[in-house]
Design an enzyme around this catalytic site. Structure first.
Site, short mmCIF file in Angstrom:
data_model
loop_
_atom_site.label_atom_id
_atom_site.label_comp_id
_atom_site.label_asym_id
_atom_site.label_seq_id
_atom_site.Cartn_x
_atom_site.Cartn_y
_atom_site.Cartn_z
N ASN A 61 14.72 -44.56 -45.22
CA ASN A 61 15.92 -44.75 -44.41
C ASN A 61 15.75 -43.95 -43.13
O ASN A 61 16.12 -42.78 -43.05
CB ASN A 61 17.17 -44.28 -45.19
CG ASN A 61 18.46 -44.61 -44.49
OD1 ASN A 61 18.48 -44.86 -43.28
ND2 ASN A 61 19.57 -44.59 -45.22
N HIS A 105 24.85 -37.00 -51.44
CA HIS A 105 24.66 -38.10 -52.38
C HIS A 105 25.50 -37.90 -53.64
O HIS A 105 26.14 -38.84 -54.13
CB HIS A 105 23.18 -38.23 -52.76
CG HIS A 105 22.36 -38.98 -51.77
ND1 HIS A 105 21.87 -38.40 -50.62
CD2 HIS A 105 21.93 -40.28 -51.74
CE1 HIS A 105 21.18 -39.29 -49.94
NE2 HIS A 105 21.20 -40.45 -50.59
N SER A 130 21.24 -33.28 -48.32
CA SER A 130 21.13 -34.67 -48.76
C SER A 130 21.56 -34.82 -50.21
O SER A 130 22.29 -35.76 -50.56
CB SER A 130 19.69 -35.15 -48.57
OG SER A 130 19.56 -36.51 -48.95
N HIS A 176 2.42 -65.85 -47.31
CA HIS A 176 2.11 -65.16 -48.56
C HIS A 176 3.15 -64.09 -48.88
O HIS A 176 3.47 -63.86 -50.04
CB HIS A 176 0.71 -64.52 -48.45
CG HIS A 176 -0.37 -65.48 -48.09
ND1 HIS A 176 -0.76 -66.49 -48.93
CD2 HIS A 176 -1.12 -65.60 -46.96
CE1 HIS A 176 -1.73 -67.19 -48.35
NE2 HIS A 176 -1.95 -66.68 -47.15
N TYR A 216 17.22 -30.03 -39.50
CA TYR A 216 15.93 -29.33 -39.55
C TYR A 216 15.57 -28.69 -38.22
O TYR A 216 15.29 -27.48 -38.14
CB TYR A 216 14.85 -30.31 -39.99
CG TYR A 216 13.47 -29.70 -40.09
CD1 TYR A 216 13.15 -28.84 -41.14
CD2 TYR A 216 12.49 -29.98 -39.14
CE1 TYR A 216 11.88 -28.27 -41.23
CE2 TYR A 216 11.23 -29.43 -39.22
CZ TYR A 216 10.94 -28.57 -40.27
OH TYR A 216 9.69 -28.01 -40.36
N ASN A 238 6.22 -38.83 -47.40
CA ASN A 238 6.24 -40.01 -46.53
C ASN A 238 7.34 -40.98 -46.94
O ASN A 238 7.98 -41.61 -46.09
CB ASN A 238 4.88 -40.71 -46.58
CG ASN A 238 4.80 -41.86 -45.60
OD1 ASN A 238 4.81 -41.67 -44.39
ND2 ASN A 238 4.74 -43.08 -46.13
N HIS A 247 17.29 -40.32 -41.80
CA HIS A 247 16.24 -39.31 -41.63
C HIS A 247 16.25 -38.73 -40.22
O HIS A 247 16.07 -37.52 -40.04
CB HIS A 247 14.87 -39.92 -41.94
CG HIS A 247 13.73 -39.02 -41.56
ND1 HIS A 247 13.08 -39.10 -40.34
CD2 HIS A 247 13.14 -38.00 -42.23
CE1 HIS A 247 12.13 -38.17 -40.29
NE2 HIS A 247 12.14 -37.50 -41.41
#
Length: 485
Positions: free
Chosen positions: A350, A389, A385, A66, A362, A344, A354
């Site tokens: 990615n 980018h 980020s 499916h 962080y 989330n 991350h």
């Protein structure tokens, strides 16, 4: 009876997949601490990200008929794109036109791209490893360890900024690389800089931890481990990774063919859905009505490009390299399509990038601030980020138009707090997808308009302020037939 047997088989596969996903989550929660706030004199390799044997999620889902039908639907859409292009060209030209001028253009100067990449790779292979080897070998013996560390650390930062940062960008800009060729160099530049940082960041604490014991020689990773890491589909260095016993070359071939198929898919999306629209709309005066129509007309090609980029790179390309290297941890992404919050979504879209941002930006920021200013740490991750980018797009497109930066820093930050992890239920997944679709429409619309405006309305000797002002806001001349698409 046969249909019931197939249905039972599909249900069992889905059940097995959910059980494996549940076990993966348990392993990840038990093996990976919330955030390893470590002193630099402690080893981080045993307390950071843990690599385990697991398959990519789409490989598991495609075993269900499916789900695989959705993949077949996208192939059918590609066939229709090809047929429509051939039929229109036959009607216009009276013959079949089988040229790929756009692909030839965007991948232009490819030999120079290969030479540039080889130089970048060899420099990353030699410089960081040599600097670390020299520092680790003499740190125990030197009576001025701090000064020695400062000297070689400065040389490493100088190499990151000049050797990997400035020189590849200078080559790209000086030789006016076309977009796809430019993306190859700039994305590799960013990837190699992140890998070099990870290698130093993961190995320096091990040397510092043994600095007090003069009888123990410093731990210096083997060159083979470093070379493997440079090719491995991860940005987190480890001396060893879980490995599969064999290489399935048929699997590698299928993934590389799918990458090639996605490339042609993107070509037909731009040829059929983007170029005809923006050739004409770029000549119109910039107003609200044109902007709204442009955004909504750009949603379909924007979403298709999003899906193709995800499938081609995060699934096919990384899995192909993982298979050739027998790299067993294939969790390059999670089920981001089921996200009910943008928080989330950012974590699952990615996983490779991350993980690097989480552990080296962080968590290290929290360590330096002694676990204070968590919001500032999150802001730092978003800002880094967004800047990277926007840097990639500005260099590769040849103009500065901070659309993606504004989306990241304004709407991205806002949705991150509004659509947080406590938002559950299908309605929040619908809201997430709606916002994502609109964002893709805005990105495709504004960057495409600016791309054509830069060519229709070139400035002979622009000032710095004129370079910062979007050309599409004022360009409304008649189409110049000499301008190449």
């Amino acid at each position: 009876m046969q249909q019931e047997a197939h249905l039972k088989s599909d249900l069992m596969r889905q059940f097995d997949s959910q059980v494996l996903e549940f076990m993966d989550s348990l392993i990840e929660e038990s093996a990976t601490p919330h955030c390893p706030l470590l002193h630099l004199q402690g080893s981080s390799q045993g307390q950071g990200k843990q690599f385990v044997v697991r398959r990519s999620l789409l490989d598991e889902l495609f075993e269900v008929n499916h789900i695989r039908t959705i993949y077949h639907m996208f192939i059918a859409l590609l066939i229709l794109f090809i047929l429509s292009t051939l039929v229109v060209d036959f009607i216009d030209e009276g013959r079949l036109v089988l040229d790929f001028d756009l692909l030839v253009y965007v991948f232009g100067q490819f030999p120079l791209v290969v030479i540039t990449w080889i130089c970048m790779f060899l420099s990353v292979l030699v410089v960081p490893y040599s600097l670390f080897h020299t520092w680790a070998s003499h740190y125990h013996e030197s009576s001025h360890g701090t000064l020695w560390s400062l000297l070689l650390g400065s040389l490493f930062l100088l190499y990151q900024g000049l050797g990997l940062g400035f020189l590849p960008t200078f080559v790209v800009v000086k030789n006016s690389f076309p977009p796809a060729s430019c993306f190859i160099i700039i994305l590799e530049q960013v990837r190699l800089m992140m890998k070099a940082h990870s290698y130093i960041r993961e190995n320096v604490p091990k040397v510092l931890a043994l600095a007090k014991d003069k009888s123990i020689s410093p731990l210096i990773p083997q060159l083979s481990h470093y070379i493997y890491f440079l090719f491995a589909p991860t940005l987190i260095y480890r001396d060893k990774y879980p490995r599969n016993p064999i290489i399935r070359w048929s699997y590698v071939a299928s993934k590389l063919l799918q990458v090639l198929g996605c490339l042609f898919y993107a070509y037909y999306v731009f040829v059929r859905l983007c170029i005809p629209q923006f050739r004409s709309i770029s000549q119109q005066l910039f107003d609200l009505r044109a902007m709204v129509l442009c955004v909504f007309n750009s949603i379909l090609p924007g979403v298709l490009v999003l899906f193709l980029a995800f499938f081609a790179f995060l699934h096919c390309w990384l899995n192909a390299f993982a298979e050739m290297l027998r790299f067993a941890d294939r969790m390059f992404y999670k089920d981001w399509w089921n996200s009910t919050s943008f928080a989330n979504y950012y974590r699952t879209w990615n996983v490779v990038v991350h993980d690097w941002l989480y552990y080296y930006v962080y968590c290290d920021f929290l360590w330096m601030s002694k676990k204070r200013f968590r919001a500032a740490g999150m802001l730092l991750v978003f800002t880094m980020s967004a800047v990277v980018h926007e840097y990639i797009l500005a260099i590769c497109f040849g103009f500065f138009y901070p659309v993606l930066f504004c989306l990241f820093m304004c709407f991205g930050m806002m949705f991150n707090f509004i659509l947080h992890d406590r938002r559950k239920g299908p309605i929040w997944n619908v809201i997430m997808w709606t916002a994502l679709f609109l964002g893709q429409g805005v990105i495709i619309c504004l960057y495409s308009q600016e791309w054509y405006a830069q060519r229709y309305c070139p400035l002979q000797e622009p000032s710095f302020l004129e370079l910062l002002k979007p050309r599409s806001w004022s360009c409304h001349l008649q189409t110049n037939p000499a301008v190449d698409s």
